[in-house]
Design a protein around this motif. Structure first.
Motif, PDB file in Angstrom:
ATOM      1  N   UNK A  43       3.069  53.675  70.022  1.00 31.76           N
ATOM      2  CA  UNK A  43       4.404  53.883  70.593  1.00 31.76           C
ATOM      3  C   UNK A  43       4.762  52.845  71.651  1.00 31.76           C
ATOM      4  N   UNK A  44       4.214  51.657  71.509  1.00 28.67           N
ATOM      5  CA  UNK A  44       4.686  50.546  72.311  1.00 28.67           C
ATOM      6  C   UNK A  44       6.012  50.077  71.698  1.00 28.67           C
ATOM      7  N   UNK A  49      15.268  49.868  70.991  1.00 29.53           N
ATOM      8  CA  UNK A  49      14.790  50.356  69.701  1.00 29.53           C
ATOM      9  C   UNK A  49      15.052  51.853  69.529  1.00 29.53           C
ATOM     10  N   UNK A  50      14.705  52.369  68.349  1.00 33.81           N
ATOM     11  CA  UNK A  50      14.939  53.779  68.045  1.00 33.81           C
ATOM     12  C   UNK A  50      13.719  54.368  67.345  1.00 33.81           C
ATOM     13  N   UNK A  51      13.694  55.699  67.241  1.00 34.33           N
ATOM     14  CA  UNK A  51      12.659  56.414  66.490  1.00 34.33           C
ATOM     15  C   UNK A  51      13.336  57.353  65.501  1.00 34.33           C
ATOM     16  N   UNK A  71      12.859  53.171  78.904  1.00 32.54           N
ATOM     17  CA  UNK A  71      12.458  51.764  78.935  1.00 32.54           C
ATOM     18  C   UNK A  71      10.958  51.686  78.677  1.00 32.54           C
ATOM     19  N   UNK A  72      10.464  50.576  78.153  1.00 29.05           N
ATOM     20  CA  UNK A  72       9.047  50.467  77.811  1.00 29.05           C
ATOM     21  C   UNK A  72       8.094  50.794  78.956  1.00 29.05           C
ATOM     22  N   UNK A  73       8.445  50.429  80.190  1.00 27.03           N
ATOM     23  CA  UNK A  73       7.542  50.643  81.318  1.00 27.03           C
ATOM     24  C   UNK A  73       7.390  52.121  81.683  1.00 27.03           C
ATOM     25  N   UNK A  74       8.273  52.989  81.174  1.00 28.24           N
ATOM     26  CA  UNK A  74       8.228  54.402  81.560  1.00 28.24           C
ATOM     27  C   UNK A  74       7.139  55.189  80.837  1.00 28.24           C
ATOM     28  N   UNK A  75       6.612  54.656  79.739  1.00 24.25           N
ATOM     29  CA  UNK A  75       5.499  55.306  79.061  1.00 24.25           C
ATOM     30  C   UNK A  75       5.824  56.632  78.411  1.00 24.25           C
ATOM     31  N   UNK A  76       7.062  56.816  77.971  1.00 23.62           N
ATOM     32  CA  UNK A  76       7.463  58.053  77.302  1.00 23.62           C
ATOM     33  C   UNK A  76       8.599  57.751  76.349  1.00 23.62           C
ATOM     34  N   UNK A 144      16.729  45.494  84.746  1.00 23.99           N
ATOM     35  CA  UNK A 144      16.730  45.627  86.203  1.00 23.99           C
ATOM     36  C   UNK A 144      15.318  45.582  86.774  1.00 23.99           C
ATOM     37  N   UNK A 145      14.359  46.069  86.024  1.00 17.70           N
ATOM     38  CA  UNK A 145      12.969  46.072  86.488  1.00 17.70           C
ATOM     39  C   UNK A 145      12.299  44.704  86.309  1.00 17.70           C
ATOM     40  N   UNK A 146      12.589  44.049  85.187  1.00 17.93           N
ATOM     41  CA  UNK A 146      11.810  42.874  84.810  1.00 17.93           C
ATOM     42  C   UNK A 146      12.511  41.531  85.004  1.00 17.93           C
ATOM     43  N   UNK A 147      13.827  41.555  85.264  1.00 20.70           N
ATOM     44  CA  UNK A 147      14.554  40.300  85.436  1.00 20.70           C
ATOM     45  C   UNK A 147      15.294  40.320  86.769  1.00 20.70           C
TER      46      UNK A 147
END
Length: 374
Positions: A43-44, A49-51, A71-76, A144-147
């Motif tokens: 689940x990276x 993206x979508x599921x 967002x990817x960094x949230x781990x959920x 906002x987190x990464x850039x």
């Protein structure tokens, strides 16, 4: 985003536990799924993206796609889901799924993504309509987190103030990043005393936004904010995407920098087709789909490949019919087609003979394609 489509490509599912569920508006609800340590590698994902959720509703199994708001960094995995009508499977899902229940969730997929550029100064704007906010929320949190050098502008349209999904989360983001994020809300069925923010997001509204909001740039006194726009993200209904995308293009944004995602079927081209094609008649088509071989004869090439096969009743996979989702992806094994502009395929895939049936104009008397990519 919700898509209803048959699948020709295999989708990998895993059982995930529902951690949270809440109602956001009268028609939109929120789901959050836990990702156990053993499944984290599956689940990276990338922002945007979508599921696919697989669930039983009203006597049948459903596989529906929903964009992630996490967002990817949230781990959920978090989703915003709209109930479009009273007897929809989404309403059934909301009423019957309980916190702690297990549900089959696919591995993330989709290409409504951006390359991260944390060391560049960028300006990115987003246009969202209704539930189309879901992938943009994922994108904006991630950027906002990464850039740290990227600034963002969001233009979000709804019918009324009560219909705004994720209003609290969006406002918290804007308050926490007031120097880099500006959000503007628009209402198509509510008067707020300012004509600029009343009405739908469309081509005329984009022109007003450019002239009244994206004006003088504090970082460059000789240009406007619009002049500095690097990427445009659009998600909503087909008519809204078509109107906004063309407005951005006509105001100078290259098509390669305009990215869009549909959350419903749309049968029109996003951009006008500016080319005439020679008429080919009595076309023989052979294709493989779900391990079956099919043959058909088409009267001519005035209608594209996917649409002709659907008219004839073949179970060809599709969702948008506009070159965005990639559901009708297939390999051209014999014959010639002209592949029109699309938002999905890479140059490498096109060189490998992969086409989108919805954007393919047939240019030979015989063609052979394979939808079973796996």
């Amino acid at each position: 985003m919700e898509k209803l489509l048959p699948k020709a490509k295999q989708t990998e599912f895993h059982w995930l536990k529902l951690a949270k569920k809440r109602q956001l508006t009268k028609t939109i609800f929120f789901l959050e799924f836990e990702i156990p340590q053993s499944l984290q590698v599956h689940f990276q994902f990338e922002a945007g993206q979508y599921v696919t959720l697989k669930y039983f509703s009203m006597g049948q199994w459903n596989q529906n796609d929903f964009s992630m708001t996490s967002a990817p960094y949230e781990g959920k995995i978090t989703l915003g889901i709209k109930i479009n009508y009273e007897k929809s499977s989404a309403k059934d899902l909301f009423e019957n799924l309980k916190v702690g229940d297990l549900l089959e969730v696919s591995e993330p997929k989709g290409r409504f993504t951006l390359v991260s550029k944390p060391h560049e100064f960028r300006t990115i704007i987003g246009f969202a309509g209704g539930i189309g906010i879901t992938p943009l929320l994922s994108h904006f949190k991630n950027i906002l987190r990464n850039e740290p050098r990227t600034r963002l502008f969001l233009f979000y349209g709804n019918k009324t103030k009560e219909d705004i999904a994720f209003k609290n989360e969006l406002d918290e983001l804007m308050n926490s990043h007031s120097d880099r994020l500006k959000i503007y809300y628009f209402y198509s069925q509510e008067k707020i005393g300012n004509g600029l923010f009343e009405g739908r997001l469309n081509e005329k509204k984009v022109a007003l936004i450019i002239n009244q909001i994206l004006l003088l740039d504090d970082t460059d006194e000789e240009s406007t904010i619009w002049d500095a726009v690097d990427e445009v993200l659009i998600c909503g209904k087909g008519e809204m995407i078509k109107s906004v995308a063309n407005a951005c293009y006509h105001h100078g944004i290259p098509k390669r920098n305009i990215h869009f995602e549909l959350f419903e079927e749309f049968n029109e081209d996003i951009y006008p087709v500016e080319k005439d094609f020679p008429l080919i008649e009595d076309i023989e088509v052979d294709f493989k789909l779900l391990h079956h071989q099919y043959s058909s004869k088409l009267k001519n090439n005035k209608v594209r490949l996917l649409q002709q096969l659907l008219i004839q009743g073949f179970p060809v996979p599709y969702s948008c019919k506009s070159g965005i989702c990639g559901s009708c992806e297939c390999v051209l094994e014999e014959g010639d087609v002209e592949l029109l502009e699309n938002e999905y395929l890479t140059e490498k895939e096109e060189k490998a003979g992969i086409i989108l049936a919805c954007m393919s104009v047939i240019l030979s008397k015989n063609i052979k394609v394979n939808f079973d990519l796996n």
